[in-house]
Scaffold this motif. Structure first.
Motif, PDB file in Angstrom:
ATOM      1  N   UNK A 112       0.822  -1.210   0.000  1.00  0.00           N
ATOM      2  CA  UNK A 112       0.000   0.000   0.000  1.00  0.00           C
ATOM      3  C   UNK A 112       0.851   1.252   0.000  1.00  0.00           C
ATOM      4  N   UNK A 113       1.930   1.229   0.749  1.00  0.00           N
ATOM      5  CA  UNK A 113       2.847   2.369   0.750  1.00  0.00           C
ATOM      6  C   UNK A 113       3.508   2.549  -0.613  1.00  0.00           C
ATOM      7  N   UNK A 114       3.787   1.442  -1.295  1.00  0.00           N
ATOM      8  CA  UNK A 114       4.361   1.536  -2.643  1.00  0.00           C
ATOM      9  C   UNK A 114       3.369   2.185  -3.603  1.00  0.00           C
ATOM     10  N   UNK A 115       2.085   1.847  -3.459  1.00  0.00           N
ATOM     11  CA  UNK A 115       1.053   2.461  -4.292  1.00  0.00           C
ATOM     12  C   UNK A 115       0.967   3.958  -4.011  1.00  0.00           C
ATOM     13  N   UNK A 116       1.046   4.325  -2.736  1.00  0.00           N
ATOM     14  CA  UNK A 116       1.024   5.747  -2.378  1.00  0.00           C
ATOM     15  C   UNK A 116       2.221   6.470  -2.997  1.00  0.00           C
ATOM     16  N   UNK A 117       3.380   5.828  -3.023  1.00  0.00           N
ATOM     17  CA  UNK A 117       4.556   6.432  -3.638  1.00  0.00           C
ATOM     18  C   UNK A 117       4.366   6.585  -5.143  1.00  0.00           C
ATOM     19  N   UNK A 118       3.677   5.617  -5.763  1.00  0.00           N
ATOM     20  CA  UNK A 118       3.408   5.734  -7.196  1.00  0.00           C
ATOM     21  C   UNK A 118       2.510   6.940  -7.477  1.00  0.00           C
ATOM     22  N   UNK A 119       1.522   7.154  -6.617  1.00  0.00           N
ATOM     23  CA  UNK A 119       0.651   8.322  -6.784  1.00  0.00           C
ATOM     24  C   UNK A 119       1.465   9.613  -6.688  1.00  0.00           C
ATOM     25  N   UNK A 120       2.342   9.674  -5.681  1.00  0.00           N
ATOM     26  CA  UNK A 120       3.179  10.853  -5.510  1.00  0.00           C
ATOM     27  C   UNK A 120       4.126  11.017  -6.695  1.00  0.00           C
ATOM     28  N   UNK A 121       4.707   9.901  -7.140  1.00  0.00           N
ATOM     29  CA  UNK A 121       5.624   9.953  -8.285  1.00  0.00           C
ATOM     30  C   UNK A 121       4.933  10.415  -9.553  1.00  0.00           C
ATOM     31  N   UNK A 122       3.708   9.965  -9.767  1.00  0.00           N
ATOM     32  CA  UNK A 122       2.951  10.385 -10.949  1.00  0.00           C
ATOM     33  C   UNK A 122       2.663  11.880 -10.905  1.00  0.00           C
ATOM     34  N   UNK A 123       2.290  12.363  -9.721  1.00  0.00           N
ATOM     35  CA  UNK A 123       1.936  13.778  -9.582  1.00  0.00           C
ATOM     36  C   UNK A 123       3.125  14.694  -9.835  1.00  0.00           C
ATOM     37  N   UNK A 124       4.325  14.251  -9.441  1.00  0.00           N
ATOM     38  CA  UNK A 124       5.498  15.099  -9.553  1.00  0.00           C
ATOM     39  C   UNK A 124       6.421  14.730 -10.714  1.00  0.00           C
ATOM     40  N   UNK A 125       6.028  13.774 -11.529  1.00  0.00           N
ATOM     41  CA  UNK A 125       6.931  13.279 -12.569  1.00  0.00           C
ATOM     42  C   UNK A 125       7.246  14.351 -13.599  1.00  0.00           C
ATOM     43  N   UNK A 126       6.249  15.131 -13.979  1.00  0.00           N
ATOM     44  CA  UNK A 126       6.439  16.128 -15.029  1.00  0.00           C
ATOM     45  C   UNK A 126       6.074  17.508 -14.502  1.00  0.00           C
ATOM     46  N   UNK A 127       6.859  18.502 -14.898  1.00  0.00           N
ATOM     47  CA  UNK A 127       6.548  19.886 -14.526  1.00  0.00           C
ATOM     48  C   UNK A 127       5.668  20.555 -15.575  1.00  0.00           C
ATOM     49  N   UNK A 128       5.492  19.907 -16.724  1.00  0.00           N
ATOM     50  CA  UNK A 128       4.685  20.463 -17.806  1.00  0.00           C
ATOM     51  C   UNK A 128       3.375  19.687 -17.917  1.00  0.00           C
ATOM     52  N   UNK A 129       2.282  20.332 -17.606  1.00  0.00           N
ATOM     53  CA  UNK A 129       0.975  19.693 -17.707  1.00  0.00           C
ATOM     54  C   UNK A 129       0.529  19.688 -19.173  1.00  0.00           C
ATOM     55  N   UNK A 130      -0.183  18.639 -19.565  1.00  0.00           N
ATOM     56  CA  UNK A 130      -0.646  18.519 -20.936  1.00  0.00           C
ATOM     57  C   UNK A 130      -2.163  18.378 -20.969  1.00  0.00           C
ATOM     58  N   UNK A 131      -2.782  19.194 -21.779  1.00  0.00           N
ATOM     59  CA  UNK A 131      -4.215  19.088 -22.018  1.00  0.00           C
ATOM     60  C   UNK A 131      -4.406  18.323 -23.327  1.00  0.00           C
ATOM     61  N   UNK A 132      -5.080  17.166 -23.291  1.00  0.00           N
ATOM     62  CA  UNK A 132      -5.237  16.363 -24.511  1.00  0.00           C
ATOM     63  C   UNK A 132      -5.828  17.171 -25.664  1.00  0.00           C
ATOM     64  N   UNK A 133      -5.184  17.071 -26.830  1.00  0.00           N
ATOM     65  CA  UNK A 133      -5.688  17.731 -28.031  1.00  0.00           C
ATOM     66  C   UNK A 133      -5.384  19.202 -28.123  1.00  0.00           C
ATOM     67  N   UNK A 134      -4.660  19.755 -27.158  1.00  0.00           N
ATOM     68  CA  UNK A 134      -4.343  21.178 -27.161  1.00  0.00           C
ATOM     69  C   UNK A 134      -2.833  21.377 -27.118  1.00  0.00           C
ATOM     70  N   UNK A 135      -2.356  22.382 -27.845  1.00  0.00           N
ATOM     71  CA  UNK A 135      -0.923  22.647 -27.892  1.00  0.00           C
ATOM     72  C   UNK A 135      -0.424  23.368 -26.644  1.00  0.00           C
ATOM     73  N   UNK A 136      -1.260  24.258 -26.096  1.00  0.00           N
ATOM     74  CA  UNK A 136      -0.769  25.105 -25.011  1.00  0.00           C
ATOM     75  C   UNK A 136      -1.860  25.416 -23.996  1.00  0.00           C
ATOM     76  N   UNK A 137      -1.607  25.073 -22.749  1.00  0.00           N
ATOM     77  CA  UNK A 137      -2.501  25.470 -21.665  1.00  0.00           C
ATOM     78  C   UNK A 137      -2.447  26.984 -21.489  1.00  0.00           C
ATOM     79  N   UNK A 138      -1.252  27.566 -21.643  1.00  0.00           N
ATOM     80  CA  UNK A 138      -1.099  29.010 -21.467  1.00  0.00           C
ATOM     81  C   UNK A 138      -1.951  29.784 -22.462  1.00  0.00           C
ATOM     82  N   UNK A 139      -2.028  29.295 -23.698  1.00  0.00           N
ATOM     83  CA  UNK A 139      -2.820  29.994 -24.713  1.00  0.00           C
ATOM     84  C   UNK A 139      -4.296  30.010 -24.344  1.00  0.00           C
ATOM     85  N   UNK A 140      -4.773  28.899 -23.802  1.00  0.00           N
ATOM     86  CA  UNK A 140      -6.182  28.830 -23.392  1.00  0.00           C
ATOM     87  C   UNK A 140      -6.428  29.756 -22.202  1.00  0.00           C
TER      88      UNK A 140
END
Length: 303
Positions: free
Chosen positions: A24-52
């Protein structure tokens, strides 16, 4: 699962609980790892969140509504992992800490269902932003009692934003979140009923009487109920983290490799990760199918 007597001996159940909650602790670490893995968020089908956000945001109310939506989904996944990790710690004891673990499992369910609601990759950015607005709007009632001015301003900003951008979203169906129960049952229809998680939290008299008497008799009933709640918390945490990975197009194996590097451990594949989760589920199901209920006369206190 652990030995040939499992789950008929309390020692065997404790051994299983120890291993299951470590996972269970490993699963919690996976959740944390997923949340912090990338500093750039992606909106499906869109080039830029900033533009929106430049189009629909404003310094006069909400400057980055779509960015806020992605950040809020991330926050919910992190807090879901926090609840699961805390729940795991309560179960790795000589006796199952059923009240606290049930409350934490319910918290995990509520946070993960909101993460699922926000990070659905099948919806477009307009629906995602409106869902974020709905969550902030519905939070007002809980803050009225404390008169928190910072919270009131945040909610007011979103209300002004909604009024200002009404025409932009006129073609989008209403994105009602509903109650916590509604959200949980929408995203986890196979899981425990919301009532089962709420009984310990609310101090249900019938539940408490039956639970304590079975524990006094030394049956595995409380262990079964506690591990069922823990398993549910694990499942909703996996689902929320997996959906965040899907939203941002993250490689689950890459997230797991990063986890292994941070913990100086051998990496595990996404398939093996899910196989371990299934091992926990099968063990809990086996325990549930073989739960012992002692129907003899209840122990009586001295009069």
């Amino acid at each position: 699962m652990v030995d040939q007597d499992f789950p008929h001996t309390l020692d065997g159940i404790r051994q299983f609980a120890e291993r299951a909650t470590l996972w269970g602790n490993a699963v919690a670490q996976f959740a944390l790892g997923s949340a912090y893995f990338s500093t750039a968020y992606q909106e499906p089908g869109e080039e830029s969140i900033d533009a929106i956000d430049a189009e629909v945001g404003s310094k006069a109310d909400v400057e980055g509504p779509l960015l806020t939506a992605h950040r809020l989904a991330k926050f919910y996944v992190i807090s879901c992992g926090d609840a699961l990790s805390s729940c795991s710690e309560l179960i790795r004891k000589d006796h199952p800490m059923h009240i606290g673990s049930a409350a934490l499992a319910r918290t995990a369910a509520e946070h993960s269902s909101k993460a699922m609601y926000l990070s659905d990759p099948a919806i477009d950015w307009k629906q995602r932003v409106l869902r974020t607005h709905e969550l902030f709007k519905s939070s007002l009632q809980e803050y009225k009692s404390s008169n928190d001015m910072g919270a009131k301003k945040l909610i007011d900003d979103w209300q002004r934003w909604r009024a200002r951008t009404g025409s932009t979203f006129s073609d989008v169906p209403r994105q009602t979140a509903g109650s916590n129960r509604t959200l949980i049952e929408r995203h986890f229809p196979h899981a425990l009923a919301y009532d089962e998680l709420s009984r310990p939290t609310h101090g249900n008299a019938t539940w408490l009487t039956l639970e304590v008497i079975q524990e006094q008799k030394g049956t595995n009933y409380t262990w079964c109920a506690t591990l069922r709640n823990f398993c549910f918390a694990m499942d909703v945490c996996v689902a929320a983290a997996d959906r965040l990975c899907e939203l941002w197009s993250l490689d689950r194996d890459a997230v797991l490799r990063m986890m292994a590097e941070r913990n100086s451990a051998e990496p595990i594949s996404w398939d093996d990760f899910n196989a371990m989760c299934e091992w926990v589920r099968l063990g809990v199901d086996h325990l549930t199918d073989n739960v012992v209920v002692d129907a003899r006369e209840d122990p009586q206190p001295r009069r």
